[in-house]
Scaffold this motif. Structure first.
Motif, PDB file in Angstrom:
ATOM      1  N   LEU A 149      13.179 -14.087  19.660  1.00  0.00           N
ATOM      2  CA  LEU A 149      12.554 -14.526  18.411  1.00  0.00           C
ATOM      3  C   LEU A 149      12.152 -13.286  17.625  1.00  0.00           C
ATOM      4  N   ALA A 150      12.483 -13.263  16.334  1.00  0.00           N
ATOM      5  CA  ALA A 150      12.182 -12.082  15.516  1.00  0.00           C
ATOM      6  C   ALA A 150      11.545 -12.505  14.195  1.00  0.00           C
ATOM      7  N   TYR A 151      10.792 -11.601  13.632  1.00  0.00           N
ATOM      8  CA  TYR A 151      10.235 -11.775  12.284  1.00  0.00           C
ATOM      9  C   TYR A 151      10.803 -10.698  11.378  1.00  0.00           C
ATOM     10  N   LEU A 152      11.222 -11.091  10.188  1.00  0.00           N
ATOM     11  CA  LEU A 152      11.638 -10.138   9.161  1.00  0.00           C
ATOM     12  C   LEU A 152      10.869 -10.492   7.882  1.00  0.00           C
ATOM     13  N   ILE A 153       9.856  -9.690   7.598  1.00  0.00           N
ATOM     14  CA  ILE A 153       8.951 -10.014   6.493  1.00  0.00           C
ATOM     15  C   ILE A 153       8.888  -8.835   5.528  1.00  0.00           C
ATOM     16  N   THR A 154       9.065  -9.114   4.254  1.00  0.00           N
ATOM     17  CA  THR A 154       9.091  -8.066   3.240  1.00  0.00           C
ATOM     18  C   THR A 154       7.996  -8.287   2.196  1.00  0.00           C
ATOM     19  N   SER A 155       7.686  -7.213   1.456  1.00  0.00           N
ATOM     20  CA  SER A 155       6.758  -7.357   0.323  1.00  0.00           C
ATOM     21  C   SER A 155       7.500  -7.215  -1.010  1.00  0.00           C
ATOM     22  N   ASP A 156       8.825  -7.356  -0.961  1.00  0.00           N
ATOM     23  CA  ASP A 156       9.621  -7.200  -2.187  1.00  0.00           C
ATOM     24  C   ASP A 156      10.645  -8.319  -2.295  1.00  0.00           C
ATOM     25  N   GLU A 157      10.140  -9.545  -2.485  1.00  0.00           N
ATOM     26  CA  GLU A 157      11.063 -10.659  -2.730  1.00  0.00           C
ATOM     27  C   GLU A 157      10.939 -11.125  -4.164  1.00  0.00           C
ATOM     28  N   GLU A 158       9.721 -11.096  -4.691  1.00  0.00           N
ATOM     29  CA  GLU A 158       9.491 -11.611  -6.042  1.00  0.00           C
ATOM     30  C   GLU A 158       9.885 -10.593  -7.116  1.00  0.00           C
ATOM     31  N   GLY A 159       9.991  -9.307  -6.726  1.00  0.00           N
ATOM     32  CA  GLY A 159      10.309  -8.276  -7.705  1.00  0.00           C
ATOM     33  C   GLY A 159      11.786  -7.925  -7.694  1.00  0.00           C
ATOM     34  N   GLY A 170       8.284   2.274  -1.258  1.00  0.00           N
ATOM     35  CA  GLY A 170       6.982   1.664  -1.512  1.00  0.00           C
ATOM     36  C   GLY A 170       6.896   0.203  -1.088  1.00  0.00           C
ATOM     37  N   VAL A 171       7.940  -0.286  -0.427  1.00  0.00           N
ATOM     38  CA  VAL A 171       7.977  -1.678   0.020  1.00  0.00           C
ATOM     39  C   VAL A 171       7.740  -1.736   1.526  1.00  0.00           C
ATOM     40  N   THR A 172       6.923  -2.688   1.962  1.00  0.00           N
ATOM     41  CA  THR A 172       6.660  -2.882   3.384  1.00  0.00           C
ATOM     42  C   THR A 172       7.642  -3.912   3.940  1.00  0.00           C
ATOM     43  N   ASN A 173       8.346  -3.527   5.017  1.00  0.00           N
ATOM     44  CA  ASN A 173       9.249  -4.454   5.698  1.00  0.00           C
ATOM     45  C   ASN A 173       8.901  -4.463   7.182  1.00  0.00           C
ATOM     46  N   LEU A 174       8.455  -5.597   7.673  1.00  0.00           N
ATOM     47  CA  LEU A 174       8.073  -5.738   9.080  1.00  0.00           C
ATOM     48  C   LEU A 174       9.226  -6.352   9.868  1.00  0.00           C
ATOM     49  N   TRP A 175       9.560  -5.693  10.975  1.00  0.00           N
ATOM     50  CA  TRP A 175      10.558  -6.234  11.906  1.00  0.00           C
ATOM     51  C   TRP A 175       9.877  -6.336  13.260  1.00  0.00           C
ATOM     52  N   ALA A 176       9.751  -7.524  13.785  1.00  0.00           N
ATOM     53  CA  ALA A 176       9.056  -7.742  15.050  1.00  0.00           C
ATOM     54  C   ALA A 176       9.938  -8.602  15.939  1.00  0.00           C
ATOM     55  N   THR A 177      10.055  -8.219  17.214  1.00  0.00           N
ATOM     56  CA  THR A 177      10.928  -8.988  18.103  1.00  0.00           C
ATOM     57  C   THR A 177      10.253  -9.252  19.440  1.00  0.00           C
TER      58      THR A 177
END
Ligand SMILES: [Zn+2]
Length: 376
Positions: free
Chosen positions: A127-137, A49-56
């Motif tokens: 250059l890459a992006y690693l963005i999650t929606s589960d850092e505060e939980g 249920g967590v969104t993790n974006l990996w973009a390069t």
């Protein structure tokens, strides 16, 4: 410095998405659209249920990751806020909204910096992006998971910039180069309940616990080092008793937490605690939780680039900080990357009326641009 309101506009769009942890609420899709338009390859490494974006973008040279999270902590009652926390509002040069500082402005500043660099065709490396929606939980299915997946593919980053709010009183006065580890325990000391008038027929767990706890509180676990204060042991809860004043309780509960530096390890601290409990002859149940290893980035290209970019934009030489809570840097650093955290002033994070200075937004973006330019 680009000061066209682009960072403010994207920050507002992100704040308007109610991404209460671990809900991404479309933030990653918004960012992915912007990055896709620049030629980034987009992939989602979602889990639980967590969104993790990996973009390069790029496939050679050093790999620099821009890392962060879209999730925010709960707002508390709406009436405690001067304006709706999900309706981004500028008052007297300050942008208010949940996530304004932690860390939607950081994400927006990174994206806008990337757009300018790509427009200049100035990128040398990956250059890459690693963005999650589960850092505060729980942070179980977020960066930790994505890093494990990427690591299993043989991907190895050289550098990572985490966009957490790290400044103390003005943008650029402080960046984070490490964090302490966190280890906690719910300890239940077992005894035998009975009448206080007949202690020989009972076994008082409070009396058994007290001398062991006194010893734990008095220990100096390590001496710290140049970058960290000594490891700290703190008791946060002690509970025992039935409420009656003539009953010896059957058990006593303690909750304690270590914030530990790189001179100690979780396993080492656990075994030292266990040895003390055993030496005091306690019967107990120990439920440990480990929410992060400490990390520390040694002086090198990334810290040099970060300090120089901050100085160029703000005129300040940032202090190198290792305090505060944990961050996802703890998952990226063991992957082999040099990690720094650079972001806006953090004094309003997790509070009501969270905010960021509007004039800091393009400046933060210029700092990210400066660091990327120096490394790639
Ligand atoms: Zn954060």
């Amino acid at each position: 410095m680009a000061d066209d309101g682009a960072v403010l506009a994207l920050t507002r769009q992100l704040i308007a998405r109610r991404s209460l942890t671990p809900d991404d609420a479309g933030c990653c899709a918004l960012i992915a659209d912007r990055l896709r338009a620049l030629g980034f390859g987009i992939e989602y490494i979602d889990a639980g249920g967590v969104t993790n974006l990996w973009a390069t973008l790029g496939d050679e040279g050093p790999l620099l990751i821009l890392a962060g999270h879209t999730d925010v902590v709960p707002t508390g009652p709406r009436e405690h806020w001067a304006s709706d926390p999900f309706d981004p509002t500028v008052r007297e040069g300050v942008l208010y909204g949940r996530g304004a500082a932690d860390m939607k402005s950081g994400l927006a500043a990174m994206v806008c910096a990337t757009e300018r660099i790509v427009a200049r065709r100035a990128l040398r490396g990956t250059l890459a992006y690693l963005i999650t929606s589960d850092e505060e939980g729980a942070a179980r299915h977020g960066t930790r998971h994505a890093v494990a997946v990427l690591q299993s593919r043989g991907i190895r980053p050289d550098y990572a910039i985490v966009g957490e709010a790290t400044a103390s009183s003005q943008l650029g006065d402080r960046i984070t180069i490490g964090r302490r580890g966190s280890l906690g325990c719910n300890l239940r000391v077992l005894g035998r309940q009975g009448h206080v008038a007949y202690p020989d027929k009972a076994d008082n767990p409070v009396h058994r616990l007290a001398p062991a706890l006194a010893e734990l509180v008095a220990i100096r676990w390590d001496e710290g080092n140049d970058h960290f204060p000594p490891t700290s042991f703190q008791v946060s809860n002690v509970n025992a008793g039935t409420g009656a004043n003539n009953v010896i309780p059957g058990h006593a509960d303690v909750v304690f937490n270590f914030r530990y530096c790189t001179e100690s390890s979780a396993d080492g601290l656990k075994s030292r605690v266990t040895a003390i409990l055993d030496r005091h002859g306690l019967r107990y149940e120990a439920d440990w939780w480990h929410s992060g290893e400490p990390y520390l980035t040694a002086p090198g290209r990334l810290i040099d680039a970060a300090q120089s970019a901050v100085r160029e934009t703000t005129g300040l030489t940032p202090t190198l900080f290792t305090g505060g809570g944990t961050s996802d840097g703890r998952f990226i650093s063991p992957w082999g990357a040099e990690v720094v955290e650079i972001g806006p002033v953090n004094d309003s994070i997790h509070k009501v009326d969270e905010h960021v200075n509007v004039t800091d937004l393009p400046r933060l973006s210029a700092i990210y641009e400066g660091v990327i330019d120096r490394l790639l």
